[in-house]
Write a protein that holds these residues in place. Structure first.
Motif, mmCIF file in Angstrom:
data_model
loop_
_atom_site.group_PDB
_atom_site.id
_atom_site.type_symbol
_atom_site.label_atom_id
_atom_site.label_comp_id
_atom_site.label_asym_id
_atom_site.label_seq_id
_atom_site.Cartn_x
_atom_site.Cartn_y
_atom_site.Cartn_z
ATOM 1 N N LEU A 1 0.974 -1.267 -0.036
ATOM 2 C CA LEU A 1 -0.075 -0.015 -0.150
ATOM 3 C C LEU A 1 0.858 1.234 0.013
ATOM 4 O O LEU A 1 1.915 1.462 0.941
ATOM 5 C CB LEU A 1 -0.904 -0.042 1.328
ATOM 6 N N VAL A 2 0.583 2.234 -1.046
ATOM 7 C CA VAL A 2 1.222 3.322 -1.103
ATOM 8 C C VAL A 2 0.428 4.663 -1.413
ATOM 9 O O VAL A 2 -0.650 4.301 -1.861
ATOM 10 C CB VAL A 2 2.534 3.223 -1.841
ATOM 11 N N GLN A 3 0.506 5.719 -0.988
ATOM 12 C CA GLN A 3 -0.164 7.060 -1.187
ATOM 13 C C GLN A 3 0.245 7.332 -2.602
ATOM 14 O O GLN A 3 1.265 7.143 -3.216
ATOM 15 C CB GLN A 3 0.114 8.065 -0.243
ATOM 16 N N THR A 4 -0.833 7.905 -3.126
ATOM 17 C CA THR A 4 -0.354 8.585 -4.381
ATOM 18 C C THR A 4 0.851 9.414 -4.510
ATOM 19 O O THR A 4 0.939 10.401 -3.649
ATOM 20 C CB THR A 4 -1.650 9.544 -4.735
ATOM 21 N N GLY A 5 1.589 9.319 -5.704
ATOM 22 C CA GLY A 5 2.800 10.087 -5.866
ATOM 23 C C GLY A 5 4.032 9.077 -5.236
ATOM 24 O O GLY A 5 5.186 9.831 -5.389
ATOM 25 N N GLY A 6 3.590 8.053 -4.481
ATOM 26 C CA GLY A 6 4.736 7.458 -3.976
ATOM 27 C C GLY A 6 5.479 6.413 -4.743
ATOM 28 O O GLY A 6 5.121 6.399 -5.795
ATOM 29 N N SER A 7 6.363 5.580 -4.124
ATOM 30 C CA SER A 7 7.033 4.642 -5.257
ATOM 31 C C SER A 7 6.972 3.126 -4.580
ATOM 32 O O SER A 7 6.865 3.209 -3.316
ATOM 33 C CB SER A 7 8.408 5.020 -5.338
ATOM 34 N N LEU A 8 7.083 2.245 -5.430
ATOM 35 C CA LEU A 8 7.272 0.923 -4.892
ATOM 36 C C LEU A 8 8.136 0.212 -5.968
ATOM 37 O O LEU A 8 8.166 0.531 -7.145
ATOM 38 C CB LEU A 8 5.759 0.106 -5.091
ATOM 39 N N ARG A 9 8.802 -0.881 -5.424
ATOM 40 C CA ARG A 9 9.538 -1.788 -6.299
ATOM 41 C C ARG A 9 9.246 -3.122 -6.190
ATOM 42 O O ARG A 9 9.019 -3.869 -5.150
ATOM 43 C CB ARG A 9 10.975 -1.661 -5.960
ATOM 44 N N LEU A 10 8.808 -3.925 -7.352
ATOM 45 C CA LEU A 10 8.475 -5.286 -7.422
ATOM 46 C C LEU A 10 9.827 -5.891 -7.889
ATOM 47 O O LEU A 10 10.532 -5.635 -8.762
ATOM 48 C CB LEU A 10 7.451 -5.387 -8.550
ATOM 49 N N SER A 11 9.836 -7.413 -7.316
ATOM 50 C CA SER A 11 11.051 -7.938 -8.085
ATOM 51 C C SER A 11 10.647 -9.407 -8.238
ATOM 52 O O SER A 11 9.361 -9.703 -7.519
ATOM 53 C CB SER A 11 12.221 -8.251 -6.991
ATOM 54 N N CYS A 12 10.918 -10.211 -9.158
ATOM 55 C CA CYS A 12 10.667 -11.511 -9.567
ATOM 56 C C CYS A 12 11.640 -12.338 -9.959
ATOM 57 O O CYS A 12 12.531 -12.073 -10.983
ATOM 58 C CB CYS A 12 9.541 -11.587 -10.701
ATOM 59 N N ALA A 13 11.895 -13.564 -9.168
ATOM 60 C CA ALA A 13 12.996 -14.120 -9.416
ATOM 61 C C ALA A 13 12.891 -15.782 -10.047
ATOM 62 O O ALA A 13 11.638 -16.308 -9.361
ATOM 63 C CB ALA A 13 13.884 -14.389 -8.234
ATOM 64 N N VAL A 14 13.397 -15.983 -10.955
ATOM 65 C CA VAL A 14 13.130 -17.490 -11.540
ATOM 66 C C VAL A 14 14.088 -18.449 -10.891
ATOM 67 O O VAL A 14 15.303 -18.336 -10.816
ATOM 68 C CB VAL A 14 13.354 -17.337 -12.924
ATOM 69 N N SER A 15 13.527 -19.387 -10.359
ATOM 70 C CA SER A 15 14.302 -20.491 -9.859
ATOM 71 C C SER A 15 14.070 -21.712 -10.653
ATOM 72 O O SER A 15 13.031 -22.023 -11.286
ATOM 73 C CB SER A 15 14.017 -20.653 -8.436
ATOM 74 N N GLY A 16 14.870 -22.906 -10.460
ATOM 75 C CA GLY A 16 14.847 -24.030 -11.234
ATOM 76 C C GLY A 16 16.388 -24.732 -11.712
ATOM 77 O O GLY A 16 17.148 -23.948 -11.378
ATOM 78 N N SER A 17 16.093 -25.135 -12.655
ATOM 79 C CA SER A 17 17.411 -25.620 -13.201
ATOM 80 C C SER A 17 16.983 -26.035 -14.770
ATOM 81 O O SER A 17 15.875 -26.178 -15.270
ATOM 82 C CB SER A 17 17.846 -26.984 -12.614
ATOM 83 N N ASP A 18 18.295 -25.879 -15.686
ATOM 84 C CA ASP A 18 18.055 -26.160 -17.060
ATOM 85 C C ASP A 18 16.785 -25.334 -17.670
ATOM 86 O O ASP A 18 16.170 -25.878 -18.259
ATOM 87 C CB ASP A 18 17.948 -27.879 -17.253
#
Length: 121
Positions: free
Chosen positions: A11-28
């Motif tokens: 939750l953030v107010q108008t004008g604010g900032s947020l950062r999303l991250s997405c990590a991929v895991s697994g193999s091959d």
């Protein structure tokens, strides 16, 4: 088994900032284009931003100049920096990646679990 795990949001107010991250895991696996989508109740999931493996980016008109997508190929992670947030940016944000896996020997679309972003006025 390839998985996408998201973090960030909230939750953030108008004008604010947020950062999303997405990590991929697994193999091959090998990751092609990565992106972020958002969805609100009763509406279709819409593309917010995308980035190719070479670093080319694409943004929805509504977020141009405010959001920045980036990726760290060494960490198999994509980010979405969201600045100057508006109430219309509210929604569930989903990470997406087109990934080739050795198990399927094909490219498939993979999704994160989704994270709620709420911008209050």
């Amino acid at each position: 088994q390839v998985q996408l795990v998201e973090s960030g949001g909230g939750l953030v107010q108008t004008g604010g900032s947020l950062r999303l991250s997405c990590a991929v895991s697994g193999s091959d696996f090998s990751i092609n284009t990565m992106g972020w989508f958002r969805q609100n109740p009763g509406k279709q999931r819409e593309l917010v931003a995308a980035i190719t493996s070479g670093g080319s980016t694409n943004y929805a008109d509504s977020v141009k100049g405010r959001f920045t997508i980036s990726r760290d190929n060494a960490k198999n992670t994509v980010y979405l920096q969201m600045n100057s947030l508006k109430p219309d940016d509210t929604g569930v944000y989903y990470c997406n990646a087109d990934i080739w896996t050795r198990r399927t020997w094909n490219v498939g679309a993979y999704w994160g679990q989704g994270n709620q972003v709420t911008v209050s006025s």
